[in-house]
Motif scaffolding. Structure first.
Motif, mmCIF file in Angstrom:
data_model
loop_
_atom_site.group_PDB
_atom_site.id
_atom_site.type_symbol
_atom_site.label_atom_id
_atom_site.label_comp_id
_atom_site.label_asym_id
_atom_site.label_seq_id
_atom_site.Cartn_x
_atom_site.Cartn_y
_atom_site.Cartn_z
ATOM 1 N N GLY A 229 0.851 -1.272 -0.217
ATOM 2 C CA GLY A 229 -0.044 -0.086 0.066
ATOM 3 C C GLY A 229 0.655 1.351 0.025
ATOM 4 O O GLY A 229 2.048 1.259 0.046
ATOM 5 N N ALA A 230 0.391 2.508 -0.213
ATOM 6 C CA ALA A 230 0.852 3.424 -0.167
ATOM 7 C C ALA A 230 -0.026 4.958 0.012
ATOM 8 O O ALA A 230 -1.307 4.522 -0.044
ATOM 9 N N TYR A 231 0.494 5.814 0.268
ATOM 10 C CA TYR A 231 -0.287 7.330 0.500
ATOM 11 C C TYR A 231 0.717 8.266 -0.212
ATOM 12 O O TYR A 231 1.697 8.229 -0.161
ATOM 13 N N ALA A 232 -0.104 9.480 -0.336
ATOM 14 C CA ALA A 232 0.458 10.644 -0.664
ATOM 15 C C ALA A 232 -0.408 11.745 -0.326
ATOM 16 O O ALA A 232 -1.760 11.781 -0.449
ATOM 17 N N PRO A 233 -0.059 13.025 -0.121
ATOM 18 C CA PRO A 233 1.512 13.241 -0.063
ATOM 19 C C PRO A 233 1.817 12.786 1.278
ATOM 20 O O PRO A 233 1.309 12.352 2.438
ATOM 21 N N ALA A 234 3.262 12.620 1.596
ATOM 22 C CA ALA A 234 3.834 12.045 2.595
ATOM 23 C C ALA A 234 4.468 12.895 3.547
ATOM 24 O O ALA A 234 5.272 14.077 2.871
ATOM 25 N N PRO A 235 3.970 13.201 4.626
ATOM 26 C CA PRO A 235 4.420 14.411 5.725
ATOM 27 C C PRO A 235 5.734 14.688 5.913
ATOM 28 O O PRO A 235 6.461 15.590 6.140
ATOM 29 N N VAL A 236 6.590 13.139 5.865
ATOM 30 C CA VAL A 236 7.902 13.384 6.256
ATOM 31 C C VAL A 236 8.754 14.189 5.077
ATOM 32 O O VAL A 236 9.674 14.632 5.585
ATOM 33 N N ILE A 237 8.080 14.460 3.957
ATOM 34 C CA ILE A 237 8.867 15.139 2.981
ATOM 35 C C ILE A 237 8.418 16.699 2.995
ATOM 36 O O ILE A 237 7.272 17.073 2.459
ATOM 37 N N THR A 238 8.997 17.069 4.006
ATOM 38 C CA THR A 238 8.622 18.699 4.275
ATOM 39 C C THR A 238 9.061 19.614 3.112
ATOM 40 O O THR A 238 9.938 19.227 2.273
ATOM 41 N N PRO A 239 8.576 20.875 2.959
ATOM 42 C CA PRO A 239 9.068 21.628 2.023
ATOM 43 C C PRO A 239 10.726 21.873 1.878
ATOM 44 O O PRO A 239 11.475 21.851 0.875
ATOM 45 N N ALA A 240 11.345 21.995 3.220
ATOM 46 C CA ALA A 240 12.779 22.053 3.499
ATOM 47 C C ALA A 240 13.312 20.700 2.830
ATOM 48 O O ALA A 240 14.429 20.900 2.083
ATOM 49 N N ILE A 241 13.046 19.565 3.230
ATOM 50 C CA ILE A 241 13.465 18.244 2.752
ATOM 51 C C ILE A 241 13.428 18.215 1.196
ATOM 52 O O ILE A 241 14.254 17.778 0.526
ATOM 53 N N SER A 242 12.369 18.669 0.751
ATOM 54 C CA SER A 242 11.938 18.446 -0.791
ATOM 55 C C SER A 242 13.097 19.343 -1.530
ATOM 56 O O SER A 242 13.626 18.883 -2.303
ATOM 57 N N GLU A 243 13.244 20.629 -0.976
ATOM 58 C CA GLU A 243 14.140 21.413 -1.594
ATOM 59 C C GLU A 243 15.606 20.732 -1.647
ATOM 60 O O GLU A 243 16.485 20.695 -2.488
ATOM 61 N N GLN A 244 16.006 19.913 -0.232
ATOM 62 C CA GLN A 244 17.322 19.411 -0.093
ATOM 63 C C GLN A 244 17.487 18.119 -1.117
ATOM 64 O O GLN A 244 18.423 18.138 -1.947
ATOM 65 N N VAL A 245 16.233 17.661 -1.525
ATOM 66 C CA VAL A 245 16.329 16.519 -2.094
ATOM 67 C C VAL A 245 16.652 16.682 -3.575
ATOM 68 O O VAL A 245 17.253 16.269 -4.463
ATOM 69 N N MET A 246 16.221 18.007 -4.210
ATOM 70 C CA MET A 246 16.137 18.589 -5.542
ATOM 71 C C MET A 246 17.620 18.941 -5.615
ATOM 72 O O MET A 246 18.330 18.751 -6.636
ATOM 73 N N LYS A 247 18.074 19.788 -4.588
ATOM 74 C CA LYS A 247 19.561 20.222 -4.674
ATOM 75 C C LYS A 247 20.737 19.232 -4.650
ATOM 76 O O LYS A 247 21.482 19.322 -5.463
ATOM 77 N N GLU A 248 20.409 18.085 -3.509
ATOM 78 C CA GLU A 248 21.397 17.427 -3.453
ATOM 79 C C GLU A 248 21.330 16.030 -3.933
ATOM 80 O O GLU A 248 22.331 15.176 -4.199
ATOM 81 N N ILE A 249 20.088 15.551 -4.549
ATOM 82 C CA ILE A 249 20.058 14.304 -5.093
ATOM 83 C C ILE A 249 19.458 14.338 -6.530
ATOM 84 O O ILE A 249 20.216 13.990 -7.549
ATOM 85 N N LEU A 250 18.435 15.011 -6.866
ATOM 86 C CA LEU A 250 17.793 14.960 -8.241
ATOM 87 C C LEU A 250 18.552 15.559 -9.281
ATOM 88 O O LEU A 250 18.980 14.933 -10.329
ATOM 89 N N GLN A 251 18.946 16.859 -8.872
ATOM 90 C CA GLN A 251 19.925 17.682 -9.983
ATOM 91 C C GLN A 251 21.199 17.053 -10.030
ATOM 92 O O GLN A 251 21.586 16.942 -11.338
ATOM 93 N N PRO A 252 21.998 16.750 -9.069
ATOM 94 C CA PRO A 252 23.297 16.116 -9.440
ATOM 95 C C PRO A 252 23.006 14.779 -10.103
ATOM 96 O O PRO A 252 24.163 14.383 -10.760
ATOM 97 N N THR A 253 22.067 13.972 -9.660
ATOM 98 C CA THR A 253 21.712 12.653 -10.389
ATOM 99 C C THR A 253 21.616 12.612 -11.979
ATOM 100 O O THR A 253 22.216 11.898 -12.833
ATOM 101 N N ILE A 254 20.627 13.681 -12.257
ATOM 102 C CA ILE A 254 20.340 13.717 -13.627
ATOM 103 C C ILE A 254 21.781 14.517 -14.523
ATOM 104 O O ILE A 254 22.113 14.202 -15.470
ATOM 105 N N ALA A 255 22.327 15.222 -13.643
ATOM 106 C CA ALA A 255 23.722 15.985 -14.223
ATOM 107 C C ALA A 255 24.690 14.789 -14.487
ATOM 108 O O ALA A 255 25.367 14.908 -15.519
ATOM 109 N N ALA A 256 24.549 14.027 -13.788
ATOM 110 C CA ALA A 256 25.820 13.043 -13.455
ATOM 111 C C ALA A 256 25.264 11.890 -14.607
ATOM 112 O O ALA A 256 26.519 11.190 -15.448
#
Length: 422
Positions: A229-256
């Motif tokens: 099962g699953a649910y969305a949105p997941a409260p554990v992903i706060t706006p601050a964490i979402s921004e961190q994921v974009m900056k530290e994971i998503l953008q570097p991964t796609i660039a890599a």
């Protein structure tokens, strides 16, 4: 416009349902599809690994867009073959799909480009793997390197469990070639979450964060599954964490990926754990997750066909993607005994009643016999409900599930418990 969707599970049922909302779509084919999909699309019996046959079919039917659901056709190079034949196909190339098909590739990529993940080591020899485990201690995570249908991961809480996992993969060949190499990772403590993202290889648009429930029993007990099962949105992903994921994971991964000569286009799935040191990658998938797709897509308030075409054409930067201000919860109804041995061929009743209550019933492991729907897999159905809040969506989905019956039915009663607790 005609579309083709590759796959046969709940994820593909959700994809077909969403794609069908586009007014220009006159017909959707699904290979091979399932009884639920057959109500809204034409199911075609072809081998999903026969790229030549799939290309021939797409050309014959003048398919404008093909969407690939499962990981195996992607690792088999379906996107490359379609593109070589001038056909639009949503998903990464075979080289880019290595981010899922080889955990070693993914871990080496993250290490090289400083993308946060667990410390790891790779082994092909059991004795060396065991020596490493004994030196590291437990808990520790043992993963089959290749594709193992979501079952190639053992979170070992003791050294004995870890050693047994090595024997299972490297000595007993439990996962065949996929387990001929193992990745051993440090155990990371924290709450897990999934973020799926659209990308054309440059621009990245994250979807609503979701949380999957892997263990088969309530309170995260029992063996891992493909997802209960699953649910969305997941409260554990706060706006601050979402921004961190974009900056530290998503953008570097796609660039890599671009730097490595395998530019990534399609849907990238991040399996994350939110540790005390911030978000870290547990795994990448090269496609939509299952069952996360069944909660994310019902919340999408933009046209999916347009987004996918923008990814393929490299124009995602000019595409606006909007989400409903709602919550979605999916509960997987499994066959008794799953993920071990389970029966098939039991009659399912009450699907129509559940849908009349406003639930989406996505078929995963079902078959038709005469006019009856039967169980035909471990994960049988995914029942999804949307509502204003997660608690209201939970109440709605469990109310709808009461209508559905089949012998040995098993499902978790606590989906979204973390969000409700928060």
């Amino acid at each position: 416009m005609k579309l083709l969707v590759i796959g046969s599970g709940g994820r593909e049922h959700a994809l077909v349902s969403k794609l069908k909302e586009n007014r220009d779509v006159q017909k959707i084919f699904c290979v091979p599809g399932n009884p639920g999909i057959a109500k809204i699309a034409e199911c075609v019996e072809l081998d999903i690994l026969d790229n030549a046959a799939l290309v021939a079919f797409a050309k014959k039917e003048e398919v404008a867009l093909t969407v690939v659901g499962p990981e195996i056709p992607l690792s088999n190079g379906i996107v490359d073959v379609f593109r070589d034949n001038g056909l639009a196909c949503f998903g990464p190339t075979q080289a880019a799909a290595q981010i899922e098909s080889s955990k070693t590739f993914a871990k080496n990529l993250m290490e090289k480009y400083d993308i946060p993940t667990a410390k790891f080591a790779v082994f092909t020899q059991a004795d060396m793997a065991k020596a490493y485990i004994n030196s590291q201690g437990a808990p520790v995570v043992v993963k089959a390197d290749g594709l193992a249908a979501g079952k190639g991961v053992v979170v070992a809480m003791t050294i004995d469990e870890a050693l047994a996992a090595v024997d299972m993969m490297l000595c007993d060949g439990a996962f065949g070639q996929a387990g001929s190499q193992v990745v051993i990772e440090e155990f990371l403590a924290g709450e897990e979450a999934s973020i799926l993202a659209f990308t054309d290889g440059k621009t990245i648009i994250p979807m609503v964060a979701a949380q999957d429930h892997k263990r088969v029993f309530d309170h995260d007990q029992g063996p891992n599954t493909g997802g209960m099962g699953a649910y969305a949105p997941a409260p554990v992903i706060t706006p601050a964490i979402s921004e961190q994921v974009m900056k530290e994971i998503l953008q570097p991964t796609i660039a890599a990926m671009e730097s490595e000569g395998c530019s990534y286009c399609g849907c990238l799935y991040l399996g994350l754990i939110i540790t005390a040191d911030g978000p870290k990658v547990i795994e990448f998938n090269a496609r939509f997750g299952d069952p996360e797709t069944q909660v994310v897509l019902p919340l999408l308030d933009s046209d999916l066909v347009t987004i996918m075409e923008a990814c393929i054409n490299g124009t995602l930067a000019g595409t606006s993607v909007h989400w409903k201000d709602e919550a979605a919860v999916c509960v997987v109804l499994a066959a008794g005994g799953y993920p071990e041995k389970y029966a098939k061929g039991d009659i399912i009743t009450g699907i129509d009643k559940a849908e009349e209550q406003g639930a989406y019933v996505f078929h995963a492991g079902t078959a038709n016999r005469e006019e009856q729907v039967l169980t035909n897999g471990g994960r049988v159905l995914g029942v999804t409900a949307t509502n204003t809040t997660i608690k209201q969506a939970v109440d709605k989905v469990y109310k709808a599930i009461e209508s559905i019956k089949f012998k040995g039915i098993h499902y978790r009663k606590d989906i979204a418990f973390r969000a409700i607790k928060k």
